[in-house]
Design a protein around this motif. Structure first.
Motif, PDB file in Angstrom:
ATOM      1  N   ARG A 266       0.255  -1.404  -0.064  1.00  0.00           N
ATOM      2  CA  ARG A 266      -0.102  -0.055  -0.179  1.00  0.00           C
ATOM      3  C   ARG A 266       0.985   0.969  -0.164  1.00  0.00           C
ATOM      4  NH1 ARG A 266      -5.478   2.076   1.447  1.00  0.00           N
ATOM      5  NH2 ARG A 266      -5.669  -0.335   0.473  1.00  0.00           N
ATOM      6  N   PRO A 267       1.883   1.381   1.051  1.00  0.00           N
ATOM      7  CA  PRO A 267       2.688   2.159   0.488  1.00  0.00           C
ATOM      8  C   PRO A 267       3.450   2.830  -0.498  1.00  0.00           C
ATOM      9  CG  PRO A 267       3.874   1.620   3.071  1.00  0.00           C
ATOM     10  CD  PRO A 267       2.058   0.662   2.090  1.00  0.00           C
ATOM     11  N   ALA A 268       3.589   1.365  -1.513  1.00  0.00           N
ATOM     12  CA  ALA A 268       4.113   1.470  -3.015  1.00  0.00           C
ATOM     13  C   ALA A 268       2.847   2.315  -3.755  1.00  0.00           C
ATOM     14  CB  ALA A 268       4.849   0.199  -2.686  1.00  0.00           C
ATOM     15  N   ALA A 348     -10.259   1.618  -6.549  1.00  0.00           N
ATOM     16  CA  ALA A 348      -8.474   1.383  -7.661  1.00  0.00           C
ATOM     17  C   ALA A 348      -7.596   0.355  -6.279  1.00  0.00           C
ATOM     18  CB  ALA A 348      -8.310   2.757  -7.600  1.00  0.00           C
ATOM     19  N   TYR A 349      -7.292   0.732  -5.073  1.00  0.00           N
ATOM     20  CA  TYR A 349      -6.411   0.493  -4.900  1.00  0.00           C
ATOM     21  C   TYR A 349      -6.672  -1.442  -4.118  1.00  0.00           C
ATOM     22  CZ  TYR A 349      -5.047   4.421  -1.703  1.00  0.00           C
ATOM     23  OH  TYR A 349      -3.937   5.916  -2.209  1.00  0.00           O
ATOM     24  N   LEU A 350      -7.929  -1.851  -3.933  1.00  0.00           N
ATOM     25  CA  LEU A 350      -7.802  -2.859  -4.296  1.00  0.00           C
ATOM     26  C   LEU A 350      -7.917  -3.436  -5.274  1.00  0.00           C
ATOM     27  CD1 LEU A 350      -9.582  -5.506  -2.698  1.00  0.00           C
ATOM     28  CD2 LEU A 350     -12.013  -4.981  -4.064  1.00  0.00           C
ATOM     29  N   GLU A 351      -8.617  -3.185  -6.486  1.00  0.00           N
ATOM     30  CA  GLU A 351      -7.547  -4.106  -7.694  1.00  0.00           C
ATOM     31  C   GLU A 351      -6.357  -4.287  -7.945  1.00  0.00           C
ATOM     32  OE1 GLU A 351      -9.797  -2.610 -11.460  1.00  0.00           O
ATOM     33  OE2 GLU A 351     -10.962  -1.450 -10.208  1.00  0.00           O
ATOM     34  N   ALA A 352      -5.666  -2.889  -7.830  1.00  0.00           N
ATOM     35  CA  ALA A 352      -4.335  -2.830  -8.066  1.00  0.00           C
ATOM     36  C   ALA A 352      -3.656  -3.889  -6.655  1.00  0.00           C
ATOM     37  CB  ALA A 352      -3.527  -1.532  -7.056  1.00  0.00           C
ATOM     38  N   GLU A 353      -3.860  -3.957  -5.645  1.00  0.00           N
ATOM     39  CA  GLU A 353      -3.176  -4.474  -4.372  1.00  0.00           C
ATOM     40  C   GLU A 353      -3.435  -6.383  -5.140  1.00  0.00           C
ATOM     41  OE1 GLU A 353      -5.163  -3.671  -0.445  1.00  0.00           O
ATOM     42  OE2 GLU A 353      -3.330  -1.895  -0.578  1.00  0.00           O
ATOM     43  N   ILE A 354      -4.709  -6.493  -5.415  1.00  0.00           N
ATOM     44  CA  ILE A 354      -5.078  -8.372  -5.985  1.00  0.00           C
ATOM     45  C   ILE A 354      -4.103  -9.012  -7.190  1.00  0.00           C
ATOM     46  CG2 ILE A 354      -6.422  -9.772  -6.972  1.00  0.00           C
ATOM     47  CD1 ILE A 354      -8.470  -7.979  -4.896  1.00  0.00           C
ATOM     48  N   GLY A 355      -3.825  -7.915  -7.471  1.00  0.00           N
ATOM     49  CA  GLY A 355      -3.699  -7.191  -8.562  1.00  0.00           C
ATOM     50  C   GLY A 355      -2.004  -8.401  -9.039  1.00  0.00           C
ATOM     51  N   MET A 356      -1.235  -6.849  -8.447  1.00  0.00           N
ATOM     52  CA  MET A 356       0.396  -6.759  -8.157  1.00  0.00           C
ATOM     53  C   MET A 356       0.718  -7.801  -7.210  1.00  0.00           C
ATOM     54  SD  MET A 356       1.289  -2.514  -8.031  1.00  0.00           S
ATOM     55  CE  MET A 356       3.240  -3.096  -8.454  1.00  0.00           C
TER      56      MET A 356
END
Length: 393
Positions: A266-268, A348-356
């Motif tokens: 998340r900080p990234a 946006a955070y949820l998608e990005a975290e799961i995808g990464m």
């Protein structure tokens, strides 16, 4: 006679705004020498503001800086949406749409659905040992999530992609943007009508049947909001993921730390939002004469709010050009401020975290392919054009 105001191309160089590779040198000069710059826009002369404190002020104070500027900007292709509203009108529409994007609406099976989409895409290249993460994953993944969220056929993802790309080009090719907007509306109207008669468990149904004070959104408002979601949601999330990957992969020590300490993702992402803000500029209209950095902006003027510049302001962020996941970057303003803070930020955070995390898991030994060129491009919307990587297949 006075000299004509410069254009964005004059200030930032290049031939098109979506091809600008380095806006930051210009931002630095502007913050130092011209923190308020009169500049030509498609709606006439406007004022570009670039310092963090001034940008934050404009985003916070909708009494002076009105979103109505978007009536002649993004509304050209979106129709009238929440981003062009102020005051009670904005609050009413936000209260209708926010619950559909709130954390409780994104729980249950939704994260598992998002994860399955991520792995389905990774399956297509996980054995290859190399990929362009933009083309193979970050470009298509958020839009596939939106298609599922909206309850639309997965086979229509490619069509929505073409429309979304065309919408982003409206400032340089108005006809292309307007045609895409009309095609998307023609596609969505019968879907909205069907959801009125046959409700399902998707976002369109929730928008159709949501009520605030006994009022519902009109068909045109729903269609416009979906177009906004596709552009502002899918496009910005793919830029966010690409820029964060690029920042991490260029610094293997930081990348290794994120792999070993999951809570550092998340900080990234926050640092990715600050370092290469997916949306670099938004607009407001001055409702009264207002002075910023010694320059008087007349009432009625368009104000170009430099989010990308503010997030690189060296007076606010130490060593601002450096990607640093240990920075206290929570005060970045990539998602705005206050009443107009991005309603889709949690998604946006949820998608990005799961995808990464899925990419970390499936692509061991992930690293940049140093034999290939890549970089970040764009001024209005900004993100990597390519992220070529190698990994252990």
């Amino acid at each position: 006679m006075t000299d004509a105001a410069p254009t964005f191309i004059d200030v930032f160089g290049g031939s098109e705004l979506d091809a600008v590779r380095d806006p930051f040198s210009a931002y630095t000069r502007l913050r130092r020498d011209h923190p308020v710059l009169k500049i030509q826009t498609i709606g006439g002369d406007g004022y570009l503001i670039t310092r963090y404190d001034d940008v934050a002020r404009a985003l916070r104070d909708d009494r002076v800086f009105s979103n109505s500027s978007n009536d002649v900007g993004i509304s050209l292709v979106m129709g009238r949406t929440i981003v062009a509203m102020d005051g009670e009108e904005h609050l009413k529409h936000r209260n209708i749409v926010t619950p559909a994007l709130a954390p409780r609406a994104l729980r249950g099976d939704f994260p598992k659905l998002v994860e399955s989409i991520a792995h389905e895409l990774i399956d297509q290249f996980a054995d290859d040992g190399m990929a362009d993460l933009v083309e193979a994953f970050t470009f298509v993944y958020p839009l596939k999530v939106f298609i599922e969220l909206l309850g639309l056929p997965v086979d229509d993802v490619a069509e929505f992609h073409r429309w979304a790309i065309s919408l982003t080009h409206v400032t340089v090719d108005a006809n292309r943007g307007l045609e895409a907007s009309q095609r998307m509306a023609d596609y969505l109207r019968p879907v909205v009508e069907k959801r009125k008669q046959q409700p399902t468990d998707d976002l369109i149904t929730r928008l159709v049947h949501a009520e605030i004070d006994g009022e519902r959104m009109t068909e045109e408002e729903i269609v416009s909001f979906i177009r906004l979601l596709v552009l502002a949601g899918a496009e910005t999330t793919y830029h966010l993921m690409g820029s964060t990957f690029l920042g991490l992969l260029r610094d293997p020590a930081q990348f290794d730390e994120v792999l070993k300490v999951p809570d550092m993702l998340r900080p990234a992402l926050d640092e990715g939002l600050r370092w290469e803000s997916p949306v670099q500029l938004v607009t407001r209209r001055a409702l009264e004469d207002v002075e910023i950095a010694g320059t008087m902006i007349p009432a009625g003027s368009q104000v170009l709010v430099g989010i990308g510049s503010a997030n690189r302001d060296e007076s606010h962020f130490k060593d601002a050009a450096r990607f640093d996941i240990h920075r206290d970057a929570k005060d970045h303003i990539a998602f705005g401020f206050g009443k107009h803070y991005c309603a889709g930020s949690r998604l946006a955070y949820l998608e990005a975290e799961i995808g990464m995390r899925a990419l970390f898991e499936r692509l061991p030994g992930l690293r940049l392919d140093l034999d290939q060129q890549c970089g970040v491009v764009g001024l209005m919307f900004r993100g990597p054009d390519r992220v070529p990587v190698l990994f252990d297949s």
